[in-house]
Design a protein around this motif. Structure first.
Motif, PDB file in Angstrom:
ATOM      1  N   PHE A 274       0.612  -1.120  -0.335  1.00 50.15           N
ATOM      2  CA  PHE A 274      -0.122   0.688   0.297  1.00 50.15           C
ATOM      3  C   PHE A 274       0.891   1.268   0.157  1.00 50.15           C
ATOM      4  CE2 PHE A 274      -3.330  -3.164   2.761  1.00 50.15           C
ATOM      5  CZ  PHE A 274      -3.981  -3.178   1.370  1.00 50.15           C
ATOM      6  N   ARG A 275       0.993   1.966  -1.286  1.00 48.81           N
ATOM      7  CA  ARG A 275       1.384   3.111  -1.008  1.00 48.81           C
ATOM      8  C   ARG A 275       1.611   4.553  -0.576  1.00 48.81           C
ATOM      9  NH1 ARG A 275       3.261   6.850  -6.566  1.00 48.81           N
ATOM     10  NH2 ARG A 275       0.552   7.883  -5.552  1.00 48.81           N
ATOM     11  N   GLY A 276       2.463   4.725   0.484  1.00 47.90           N
ATOM     12  CA  GLY A 276       2.147   5.742   1.435  1.00 47.90           C
ATOM     13  C   GLY A 276       2.206   5.095   3.132  1.00 47.90           C
ATOM     14  N   PHE A 277       2.173   3.260   3.168  1.00 47.40           N
ATOM     15  CA  PHE A 277       2.155   2.939   4.229  1.00 47.40           C
ATOM     16  C   PHE A 277       2.753   1.790   4.314  1.00 47.40           C
ATOM     17  CE2 PHE A 277      -2.162   5.230   3.306  1.00 47.40           C
ATOM     18  CZ  PHE A 277      -2.262   6.087   4.603  1.00 47.40           C
ATOM     19  N   ASP A 278       3.118   1.139   3.275  1.00 44.27           N
ATOM     20  CA  ASP A 278       4.316  -0.430   3.833  1.00 44.27           C
ATOM     21  C   ASP A 278       5.798   0.719   2.728  1.00 44.27           C
ATOM     22  OD1 ASP A 278       2.235  -1.332   5.060  1.00 44.27           O
ATOM     23  OD2 ASP A 278       1.503  -2.286   2.752  1.00 44.27           O
ATOM     24  N   ARG A 279       6.614   0.384   3.362  1.00 43.71           N
ATOM     25  CA  ARG A 279       7.995   1.039   2.929  1.00 43.71           C
ATOM     26  C   ARG A 279       8.371  -0.340   2.176  1.00 43.71           C
ATOM     27  NH1 ARG A 279      10.935   2.400   8.402  1.00 43.71           N
ATOM     28  NH2 ARG A 279      10.258   0.576   9.566  1.00 43.71           N
ATOM     29  N   ALA A 280       7.802  -1.836   2.852  1.00 42.27           N
ATOM     30  CA  ALA A 280       8.336  -2.197   1.810  1.00 42.27           C
ATOM     31  C   ALA A 280       7.098  -3.757   1.251  1.00 42.27           C
ATOM     32  CB  ALA A 280       8.922  -3.638   2.556  1.00 42.27           C
ATOM     33  N   PRO A 281       6.749  -4.313  -0.125  1.00 43.58           N
ATOM     34  CA  PRO A 281       6.381  -5.348  -0.587  1.00 43.58           C
ATOM     35  C   PRO A 281       5.844  -6.667   0.845  1.00 43.58           C
ATOM     36  CG  PRO A 281       7.363  -5.231  -2.013  1.00 43.58           C
ATOM     37  CD  PRO A 281       8.393  -4.971  -1.351  1.00 43.58           C
ATOM     38  N   ALA A 282       4.748  -6.979   1.101  1.00 43.82           N
ATOM     39  CA  ALA A 282       4.252  -7.832   1.786  1.00 43.82           C
ATOM     40  C   ALA A 282       4.173  -8.720   0.806  1.00 43.82           C
ATOM     41  CB  ALA A 282       2.573  -8.015   2.202  1.00 43.82           C
ATOM     42  N   ARG A 283       4.547 -10.062   0.829  1.00 41.42           N
ATOM     43  CA  ARG A 283       4.596 -11.701   0.383  1.00 41.42           C
ATOM     44  C   ARG A 283       3.834 -12.671   1.578  1.00 41.42           C
ATOM     45  NH1 ARG A 283       8.906 -12.086  -3.324  1.00 41.42           N
ATOM     46  NH2 ARG A 283       9.597 -10.814  -2.602  1.00 41.42           N
TER      47      ARG A 283
ATOM     48  N   ALA B 139     -10.183  -9.912  20.114  1.00 37.16           N
ATOM     49  CA  ALA B 139     -10.579  -8.435  19.126  1.00 37.16           C
ATOM     50  C   ALA B 139      -9.880  -7.997  17.983  1.00 37.16           C
ATOM     51  CB  ALA B 139     -10.556  -7.526  20.341  1.00 37.16           C
ATOM     52  N   ALA B 140      -8.356  -8.035  18.368  1.00 35.08           N
ATOM     53  CA  ALA B 140      -7.752  -7.955  17.403  1.00 35.08           C
ATOM     54  C   ALA B 140      -6.203  -7.956  17.968  1.00 35.08           C
ATOM     55  CB  ALA B 140      -7.862  -6.069  17.464  1.00 35.08           C
ATOM     56  N   VAL B 141      -5.578  -8.075  16.647  1.00 32.84           N
ATOM     57  CA  VAL B 141      -4.418  -8.408  16.590  1.00 32.84           C
ATOM     58  C   VAL B 141      -3.344  -7.280  15.550  1.00 32.84           C
ATOM     59  CG1 VAL B 141      -4.193  -9.931  14.940  1.00 32.84           C
ATOM     60  CG2 VAL B 141      -2.554 -10.443  16.960  1.00 32.84           C
ATOM     61  N   THR B 142      -2.087  -7.574  16.075  1.00 34.64           N
ATOM     62  CA  THR B 142      -1.045  -6.652  15.657  1.00 34.64           C
ATOM     63  C   THR B 142      -0.369  -7.894  14.968  1.00 34.64           C
ATOM     64  OG1 THR B 142      -1.082  -4.570  16.471  1.00 34.64           O
ATOM     65  CG2 THR B 142       0.636  -4.798  15.029  1.00 34.64           C
ATOM     66  N   ALA B 143       0.084  -7.640  14.042  1.00 38.96           N
ATOM     67  CA  ALA B 143       0.784  -8.830  13.299  1.00 38.96           C
ATOM     68  C   ALA B 143       1.602  -8.503  11.314  1.00 38.96           C
ATOM     69  CB  ALA B 143      -0.328 -10.236  12.804  1.00 38.96           C
ATOM     70  N   GLY B 144       2.209  -9.065  11.151  1.00 37.98           N
ATOM     71  CA  GLY B 144       2.856  -8.893   9.926  1.00 37.98           C
ATOM     72  C   GLY B 144       1.901  -9.241   9.068  1.00 37.98           C
ATOM     73  N   VAL B 145       2.048  -8.536   7.727  1.00 34.54           N
ATOM     74  CA  VAL B 145       0.997  -8.228   6.310  1.00 34.54           C
ATOM     75  C   VAL B 145       1.143 -10.060   5.912  1.00 34.54           C
ATOM     76  CG1 VAL B 145      -0.137  -7.406   4.585  1.00 34.54           C
ATOM     77  CG2 VAL B 145       1.050  -5.909   6.702  1.00 34.54           C
ATOM     78  N   GLY B 146       1.756 -11.049   5.347  1.00 34.81           N
ATOM     79  CA  GLY B 146       2.718 -11.874   5.137  1.00 34.81           C
ATOM     80  C   GLY B 146       3.736 -12.552   5.613  1.00 34.81           C
ATOM     81  N   THR B 147       4.692 -13.383   4.463  1.00 34.93           N
ATOM     82  CA  THR B 147       6.087 -13.910   5.444  1.00 34.93           C
ATOM     83  C   THR B 147       6.975 -13.639   5.247  1.00 34.93           C
ATOM     84  OG1 THR B 147       6.106 -15.206   3.499  1.00 34.93           O
ATOM     85  CG2 THR B 147       4.681 -15.909   4.356  1.00 34.93           C
ATOM     86  N   GLU B 148       7.171 -12.306   5.246  1.00 34.65           N
ATOM     87  CA  GLU B 148       7.954 -11.655   5.421  1.00 34.65           C
ATOM     88  C   GLU B 148       9.111 -10.578   6.691  1.00 34.65           C
ATOM     89  OE1 GLU B 148      11.019 -10.647   2.748  1.00 34.65           O
ATOM     90  OE2 GLU B 148       9.869 -12.209   1.419  1.00 34.65           O
TER      91      GLU B 148
END
Length: 394
Positions: free
Chosen positions: A108-117, A224-233
């Protein structure tokens, strides 16, 4: 795959065989790779026609899903989208439908510094002479992930500081965005140097949340919620988002839903996903910040901890990592106990003292050493914590 069937014949009293060729449906990795290349190009170009053209004929549901993905690509400003075919999953059905593991990247441009995988299971099906995309995700949510942006058109709310994507209504997206906007100053009061943007994803259900995170079914049913990595990176620039379970948060009062969001924003601010902090300190500190300006009595904020202590007795030790497993018994009581421990540290050392202890642990220093050097040994924290719990039972 071509299979030779052997047919027995009798000629002049002797057996003879005559092979017959029968065409059996098979997977076509080359065609799959071409369809995926068109898919990635369509997402990057926000091209609805290209994406809907990949849907099977007479499949309006898939067509709508792919059209929604084109809309998401624009509203989320998706970048660095790739889709590489990896391998077949299972067998090919009689109608030529089959699934394959696809390695996808996105940002997501402007929010993610690197791509998720992440590996995503994609369904392919014959559509005349062409190969069409029939959907995303394995059966039962147990195979790969299903990134939220692949589920069809989402409701999106964004500002310079946050991006919210919801598999639901625009009103729901706006409500979540308001919680984020209110939570950011709650966090910066204690952690004034934090200024990172936030991405919050809200699937439609708890089971969809499991699929979004690539978790076994039921893993996040009670969270209720969790903070987590978006993918496997897992690198320092890999994206980390907040994921909300609407089945839990929709049942909370406004104040409770706000505390949940503020708690998760603390995890984002402290990069908790990548930092090896003692679990009770990690969760207790997040709750300390989130509850800092509330005016709720202990009987409310520690209600489940009191209930657990009445039933099982006051614990001998602070909560362990196992106590914070998403399916652990009395999980909410453990969160409350962790918050109480951090509140005691703040009362004895001051709020900046608690922050200093947390930051030291965040940098890898032993927690016991941090507390000892601050003049408050871990044993003293535990003793005071047990005494306070015991006093609440009277």
């Amino acid at each position: 795959m071509v299979v030779a069937l052997v047919v027995a014949l009798t000629r002049d009293g002797r057996d003879a065989v005559e092979p017959r060729q029968v065409e059996v449906p098979r997977a076509s990795p080359g065609e799959a790779a071409a369809a995926l290349a068109s898919f990635a190009a369509g997402v990057e170009a926000r091209d609805t026609d290209t994406l809907t053209g990949l849907a099977p004929e007479d499949s309006p549901e898939v067509e709508d899903q792919l059209s929604g993905i084109a809309t998401n690509a624009a509203s989320l400003d998706l970048r660095d989208v790739t889709a590489r075919y990896v391998d077949q999953v299972g067998t090919v059905s009689a109608d030529g439908t089959w699934s394959g593991v696809v390695e996808m990247t996105w940002r997501f441009r402007g929010f993610d510094r690197a791509p998720a995988r992440a590996d995503v299971v994609v369904s392919f099906t014959r559509d005349g002479d062409a190969l069409a995309i029939g959907g995303f995700g394995g059966s039962g949510g147990s195979e790969g992930r299903v990134p939220l942006w692949l589920r069809g058109q989402l409701a999106v709310a964004r500002s310079d500081s946050h991006l919210v994507l919801v598999d639901g209504t625009q009103r729901e997206a706006n409500d979540v965005a308001e919680r984020v906007a209110r939570g950011i100053p709650v966090v910066t009061k204690v952690l004034p140097e934090w200024s990172s943007p936030v991405v919050v994803e809200v699937p439609a259900s708890a089971s969809d949340l499991d699929e979004t995170l690539g978790a076994a079914p039921g893993t996040y049913a009670g969270i209720a919620a969790v903070t987590a990595g978006v993918g496997t990176e897992t690198g320092p620039d890999a994206p980390v988002h907040v994921f909300v379970n609407p089945e839990v948060t929709d049942g909370l009062r406004r104040a409770g839903a706000q505390v949940v969001m503020s708690h998760e924003l603390v995890h984002v601010a402290t990069d908790a996903v990548r930092r090896p902090v003692e679990p009770w300190l990690l969760e207790g500190f997040a709750d300390y910040v989130a509850l800092r300006d509330t005016r709720l009595p202990d009987r409310v904020t520690l209600g489940r901890a009191i209930e657990a202590a009445r039933r099982d007795g006051v614990p001998d030790a602070l909560p362990t990592a196992a106590d914070f497993d998403t399916r652990a018994r009395d999980l909410q009581a453990r969160y409350e106990e962790a918050w109480l421990a951090c509140r005691i540290i703040a009362e004895r050392l001051g709020e900046r003292g608690l922050v200093k202890v947390y930051e030291g642990a965040w940098r890898g220093a032993a927690l016991a050493d941090q507390l000892e050097s601050a003049g408050l040994p871990l044993e003293a924290v535990t003793r005071a914590w047990r005494e306070e719990l015991r006093s609440l039972l009277r």
